[in-house]
Write an enzyme that holds these catalytic residues in place. Structure first.
Site, PDB file in Angstrom:
ATOM      1  CG  HIS A   1      -8.378   0.611  -3.724  1.00  8.54           C
ATOM      2  ND1 HIS A   1      -7.707   0.925  -2.565  1.00  8.54           N
ATOM      3  CD2 HIS A   1      -7.430   0.163  -4.587  1.00  8.54           C
ATOM      4  CE1 HIS A   1      -6.414   0.684  -2.703  1.00  8.54           C
ATOM      5  NE2 HIS A   1      -6.216   0.202  -3.934  1.00  8.54           N
TER       6      HIS A   1
ATOM      7  NE  ARG B   1      -0.147  -1.890  -7.789  1.00  9.07           N
ATOM      8  CZ  ARG B   1      -1.185  -1.074  -7.907  1.00  9.07           C
ATOM      9  NH1 ARG B   1      -1.966  -0.860  -6.854  1.00  9.07           N
ATOM     10  NH2 ARG B   1      -1.454  -0.462  -9.039  1.00  9.07           N
TER      11      ARG B   1
ATOM     12  CG  ASP C   1      -4.948  -2.688  -6.771  1.00 13.82           C
ATOM     13  OD1 ASP C   1      -5.096  -1.598  -6.178  1.00 13.82           O
ATOM     14  OD2 ASP C   1      -4.156  -3.571  -6.391  1.00 13.82           O
TER      15      ASP C   1
HETATM   16  C1  SIN Z   1      -2.270  -0.665  -3.191  1.00  9.05           C
HETATM   17  O1  SIN Z   1      -3.346  -0.106  -3.023  1.00  9.05           O
HETATM   18  O2  SIN Z   1      -2.078  -1.409  -4.137  1.00  9.05           O
HETATM   19  C2  SIN Z   1      -1.162  -0.476  -2.178  1.00  9.05           C
HETATM   20  C3  SIN Z   1      -1.348  -1.341  -0.995  1.00  9.05           C
HETATM   21  C4  SIN Z   1      -0.265  -1.157   0.044  1.00  9.05           C
HETATM   22  O3  SIN Z   1       0.673  -0.385  -0.184  1.00  9.05           O
HETATM   23  O4  SIN Z   1      -0.367  -1.799   1.089  1.00  9.05           O
END
Ligand code: SIN
Length: 283
Positions: A101, A274, A103
């Site tokens: 995906h 994140r 984001d």
């Molecule tokens: C995400 O999809 O933003 C998470 C990616 C990850 O945890 O490596």
């Protein structure tokens, strides 16, 4: 302010680079910013290792590249709501982000980029894979490119996890307390081929994770072409794979990449912070 010179080393043919010679907990000089931003635009995914970042320092780093967003489905940290914690515990068998995906492609203004910082990592596994949507687009035939031009994708946040995002999140030991109950499903229409606002390059903007159907078509009518494009987009030669250690920071460009969090470390913990940056409306 750090004075070391920045070194950029590509990790694969299509995308991804390791960047060294920088401490991102400190404000970047104009020269450092230019080098890092250039590497980000050229390589689409940049990996900076050995960083010591508090959530406040991560936000300060992020602000030099854009405006940190509030993620609509997961509560942020109490003092820094722009930072979400992504945690897979020893009990979890499903992970967050374990499907290709880009984001927040279901928002009107999807994320420009994401900055993921590793706090705890498994002894092996838990890598993140990335795919270049420039490479995927460039490899299509002229006929397919013509067919896709003008096609609009309907992207939905409900699509993310089969059986529903809320149900799936509540099953995750590491994420269930963080899920925002009754968060609205987000749906947005965006071109299947988008031009990057800074490089001008065209890239595919479609994923099995988020693209429900094409505008003006049913889901059943759309599915064969979405499936073809979703598979094509992540062909091995368009990808790179990044390994994490505590202190690794990866900044990826959601406008021209997709990513996939590999779920191969059951029984171990992986904890990340994140931040997503507010992006433009795709055109
Ligand atoms: C995400 O999809 O933003 C998470 C990616 C990850 O945890 O490596």
């Amino acid at each position: 302010m750090a004075t070391q010179s920045i070194e950029v080393r590509p990790v694969a043919g299509a995308l991804g680079a390791e960047v060294s010679g920088i401490d991102v907990s400190q404000p970047l000089s104009a020269q450092q910013f230019a080098a890092l931003h250039g590497a980000f635009l050229d390589h689409q995914v940049i990996c900076i290792r050995g960083q010591m970042l508090t959530p406040t320092q991560q936000i300060a780093f992020a602000r030099q590249f854009g405006e940190p967003d509030i993620y609509p489905f997961i509560k942020g940290l109490p003092e820094t709501p722009e930072v979400i914690e992504i945690l897979k515990t020893e009990k979890d068998t499903v992970n967050f982000g374990g499907g290709w995906h880009s984001d927040t492609s279901y928002l009107e203004r999807p994320a420009l980029g994401s900055m993921l910082y590793a706090l705890e990592t498994p002894t092996a596994g838990g890598d993140t894979m990335f795919a270049s949507m420039y490479s995927a687009y460039d490899a299509l035939s002229d006929g397919m490119k013509r067919m896709l031009s003008g096609l609009i994708g309907v992207n939905s946040s409900a699509q993310g996890y089969r059986g529903g995002r809320a149900k799936k999140m509540k099953e995750l030991d590491g994420m269930k307390d963080k899920y925002i109950e009754n968060s609205e499903v987000s749906v947005a229409e965006h071109p299947i081929v988008r031009a990057h606002p800074q490089t001008g390059r065209k890239g595919l903007y479609v994923s099995r994770g988020h693209t429900e159907r094409f505008k003006g078509m049913t889901a059943a009518e759309s599915k064969p072409l979405i499936d073809f494009l979703a598979d094509h987009a992540v062909r091995p030669e368009f990808t790179c794979r990044m390994r994490w250690d505590p202190g690794t920071l990866i900044f990826w460009d959601n406008r021209c990449t997709q990513h996939f969090a590999v779920n191969d470390y059951h029984g171990e913990r992986r904890r990340m912070h994140r931040i997503t940056l507010v992006g433009d409306r795709p055109v």
